[in-house]
Design a protein around this motif. Structure first.
Motif, short mmCIF file in Angstrom:
data_model
loop_
_atom_site.label_atom_id
_atom_site.label_comp_id
_atom_site.label_asym_id
_atom_site.label_seq_id
_atom_site.Cartn_x
_atom_site.Cartn_y
_atom_site.Cartn_z
N ASN A 103 0.83 -1.21 0.00
CA ASN A 103 0.00 0.00 0.00
C ASN A 103 0.86 1.26 0.00
OD1 ASN A 103 -2.39 -1.50 0.04
ND2 ASN A 103 -2.43 -1.57 2.29
N ASP A 104 1.92 1.24 0.79
CA ASP A 104 2.83 2.40 0.81
C ASP A 104 3.51 2.58 -0.55
OD1 ASP A 104 2.14 2.74 3.43
OD2 ASP A 104 3.93 1.74 4.24
N LEU A 105 3.87 1.48 -1.18
CA LEU A 105 4.50 1.58 -2.50
C LEU A 105 3.53 2.14 -3.54
CD1 LEU A 105 7.00 0.98 -4.25
CD2 LEU A 105 6.06 -1.29 -4.65
N ALA A 106 2.27 1.75 -3.45
CA ALA A 106 1.27 2.29 -4.36
C ALA A 106 1.09 3.80 -4.15
CB ALA A 106 -0.06 1.56 -4.16
N ASN A 107 1.15 4.24 -2.89
CA ASN A 107 1.05 5.68 -2.62
C ASN A 107 2.25 6.43 -3.17
OD1 ASN A 107 -1.38 5.34 -1.24
ND2 ASN A 107 -0.36 4.99 0.72
N VAL A 108 3.43 5.84 -3.07
CA VAL A 108 4.62 6.47 -3.64
C VAL A 108 4.47 6.61 -5.15
CG1 VAL A 108 7.10 6.21 -4.00
CG2 VAL A 108 6.12 5.66 -1.78
N THR A 109 3.94 5.57 -5.78
CA THR A 109 3.78 5.61 -7.24
C THR A 109 2.76 6.66 -7.66
OG1 THR A 109 4.30 3.25 -7.32
CG2 THR A 109 3.25 4.22 -9.26
N ASN A 110 1.64 6.71 -6.97
CA ASN A 110 0.55 7.59 -7.39
C ASN A 110 0.77 9.05 -7.00
OD1 ASN A 110 -0.88 5.39 -8.47
ND2 ASN A 110 -1.78 4.92 -6.47
N GLN A 111 1.45 9.29 -5.88
CA GLN A 111 1.59 10.66 -5.40
C GLN A 111 2.91 11.31 -5.79
OE1 GLN A 111 0.82 10.96 -1.20
NE2 GLN A 111 -1.11 9.84 -1.31
N TYR A 112 3.99 10.56 -5.72
CA TYR A 112 5.31 11.17 -5.90
C TYR A 112 5.96 10.82 -7.23
CZ TYR A 112 4.54 11.86 -0.94
OH TYR A 112 3.99 12.23 0.26
N MET A 113 5.86 9.57 -7.64
CA MET A 113 6.38 9.23 -8.97
C MET A 113 5.57 9.89 -10.07
SD MET A 113 9.17 7.49 -9.24
CE MET A 113 9.03 6.87 -10.90
N SER A 114 4.29 10.12 -9.81
CA SER A 114 3.46 10.79 -10.82
C SER A 114 3.95 12.21 -11.09
CB SER A 114 2.00 10.82 -10.36
OG SER A 114 1.88 11.52 -9.13
N LYS A 115 4.42 12.91 -10.04
CA LYS A 115 4.98 14.25 -10.25
C LYS A 115 6.23 14.19 -11.11
CE LYS A 115 3.32 16.04 -5.80
NZ LYS A 115 3.72 16.64 -4.50
N LEU A 116 7.06 13.22 -10.84
CA LEU A 116 8.28 13.07 -11.63
C LEU A 116 7.96 12.72 -13.08
CD1 LEU A 116 11.33 13.23 -11.09
CD2 LEU A 116 11.32 10.77 -10.74
N VAL A 117 6.98 11.87 -13.27
CA VAL A 117 6.59 11.48 -14.63
C VAL A 117 6.04 12.67 -15.40
CG1 VAL A 117 4.96 10.08 -15.94
CG2 VAL A 117 6.22 9.06 -14.06
N LYS A 118 5.22 13.48 -14.76
CA LYS A 118 4.64 14.63 -15.44
C LYS A 118 5.70 15.67 -15.81
CE LYS A 118 0.10 14.15 -13.28
NZ LYS A 118 -0.89 14.74 -12.33
N GLU A 119 6.73 15.80 -15.00
CA GLU A 119 7.79 16.75 -15.31
C GLU A 119 8.68 16.26 -16.46
OE1 GLU A 119 8.39 19.72 -14.35
OE2 GLU A 119 6.92 19.91 -12.75
N LEU A 120 8.85 14.96 -16.58
CA LEU A 120 9.80 14.42 -17.54
C LEU A 120 9.16 13.90 -18.82
CD1 LEU A 120 12.13 12.49 -15.08
CD2 LEU A 120 12.70 14.54 -16.36
N GLN A 121 7.86 13.77 -18.86
CA GLN A 121 7.24 13.22 -20.05
C GLN A 121 7.40 14.18 -21.23
OE1 GLN A 121 3.10 12.64 -19.22
NE2 GLN A 121 2.67 14.81 -18.86
N GLY A 122 7.71 13.60 -22.38
CA GLY A 122 7.87 14.39 -23.59
C GLY A 122 9.17 15.16 -23.67
N THR A 123 10.15 14.87 -22.81
CA THR A 123 11.42 15.59 -22.83
C THR A 123 12.56 14.60 -23.04
OG1 THR A 123 11.65 15.39 -20.42
CG2 THR A 123 10.54 17.35 -21.26
N ASP A 124 13.75 15.15 -23.15
CA ASP A 124 14.95 14.33 -23.26
C ASP A 124 15.35 13.89 -21.86
OD1 ASP A 124 17.19 13.06 -24.04
OD2 ASP A 124 18.24 14.82 -24.81
N PHE A 125 15.13 12.61 -21.56
CA PHE A 125 15.35 12.12 -20.20
C PHE A 125 16.83 12.18 -19.80
CE2 PHE A 125 11.14 11.27 -20.67
CZ PHE A 125 10.81 10.16 -21.43
N TRP A 126 17.71 11.89 -20.75
CA TRP A 126 19.13 11.85 -20.41
C TRP A 126 19.68 13.23 -20.07
CZ3 TRP A 126 21.83 7.62 -19.42
CH2 TRP A 126 21.33 6.40 -19.86
#
Length: 309
Positions: A103-126
């Motif tokens: 459950n804690d891992l799911a919260n990390v994915t939905n709350q915090y990894m989602s912010k990182l994904v939104k910032e990096l999507q469509g950009t040059d990741f490297w």
């Protein structure tokens, strides 16, 4: 003669009087020529617009990097909490602890990894990898640790990236964790498995510790074949040394417990044999003094009392 001399004096005096004025005029002209004239810088409008665009782009990139660093820091902190939750596992609360960790891992994915994904999507990741690599490695470590404790297998890279796809916009390129960050997270996983194995041995679950030992040994063996052919393997080489130390610690702990258990079994067997031989000697010694009917009555009494044949 006198007139010529007078004319000569008059001309020379007039020339001497005119010479200082001429020098002043020449000096004034030279000073006026040496003074710098103010220059006006003519800037092309197209060039100015180009530099303005570059400045705006760099400012936006720096702001984005700062947001990514903060998001990565949040992912790191809460992923560590998931790992700490897994280490609370014991014989009696295994299912409960693993459920809370998932459950804690799911919260990390939905709350915090989602912010990182939104910032990096469509950009040059490297281009921004150094800003978020620590958070991604910690997330991989937490996800793979939970998966091993629940399923006993290694969570692969495609499964992790598939879990991140729903967080991104379908119209742009989604964030995909690269192979290097995944392998670095797996290298950190072996350290957590070493701690888990030691705690399981102290709790008496030696078989589970042996399972962890074999799993970590397999990871190390496979990575020893992969790391030498990697292009950017400086950081991975450092973690391989730490991984080897983790493997040795688990093996030494399992070997020590196995040796101790074997010695205890041997001692118990020797004690049991000594007790059995002593009982036999006592029975034989008793039978020497019993003859005929007395011996038969004694044997019947013992059979009824202790069910001994």
């Amino acid at each position: 003669m006198f007139c010529l001399r007078g004319c000569h004096k008059l001309i020379s005096s007039s020339l001497m009087a005119a010479k200082p004025n001429r020098l002043h005029q020449i000096a004034g002209a030279s000073l006026q020529g040496s003074a710098k004239k103010p220059r006006t810088l003519v800037i092309d409008s197209a060039m100015k617009e180009g530099f303005t665009k570059y400045a705006d782009y760099l400012n936006a990139l720096n702001d984005k990097r700062e947001r990514i660093v903060k998001a990565s820091r949040d992912v790191t902190i809460h992923s560590k909490k998931v790992i700490f939750q897994v280490h609370r596992i014991s014989r009696g609360n295994k299912e409960e602890v693993l459920a809370n960790a998932e459950n804690d891992l799911a919260n990390v994915t939905n709350q915090y990894m989602s912010k990182l994904v939104k910032e990096l999507q469509g950009t040059d990741f490297w281009k921004l990898r150094r800003a978020y690599t620590s958070g991604v490695q910690e997330y991989v470590e937490a996800a793979t640790l939970c998966n091993f404790c629940t399923a006993g297998t290694l969570l692969n890279l495609s499964e992790i990236n598939a879990s991140l796809l729903p967080l991104s916009d379908p119209s742009v390129e989604p964030l995909q964790i690269n192979v290097l960050d995944y392998l670095l997270g797996i290298a950190d996983l072996t350290g957590e498995l070493m701690r888990l194995a030691i705690s399981r041995i102290s709790d008496g679950e030696v078989d589970y510790a042996r399972k962890i030992c074999g799993f970590v040994r397999d990871i190390y063996r496979e990575l020893t074949l992969l790391v030498p052919i990697m292009e950017d393997n400086t950081e991975m080489k450092k973690k391989m040394e730490t991984m080897l130390q983790s493997v040795l610690k688990i093996e030494n702990a399992c070997y020590s417990v196995h040796t101790l258990n074997h010695e205890e079994e041997t001692l118990h067997k020797i004690d049991a044999e000594q007790v059995t031989s002593k009982k036999c000697r006592n029975r034989l010694h008793l039978m020497k003094f019993l003859t005929g009917k007395q011996l038969q009555n004694f044997l019947n009494f013992m059979c009824n009392l202790f069910s001994w044949h």
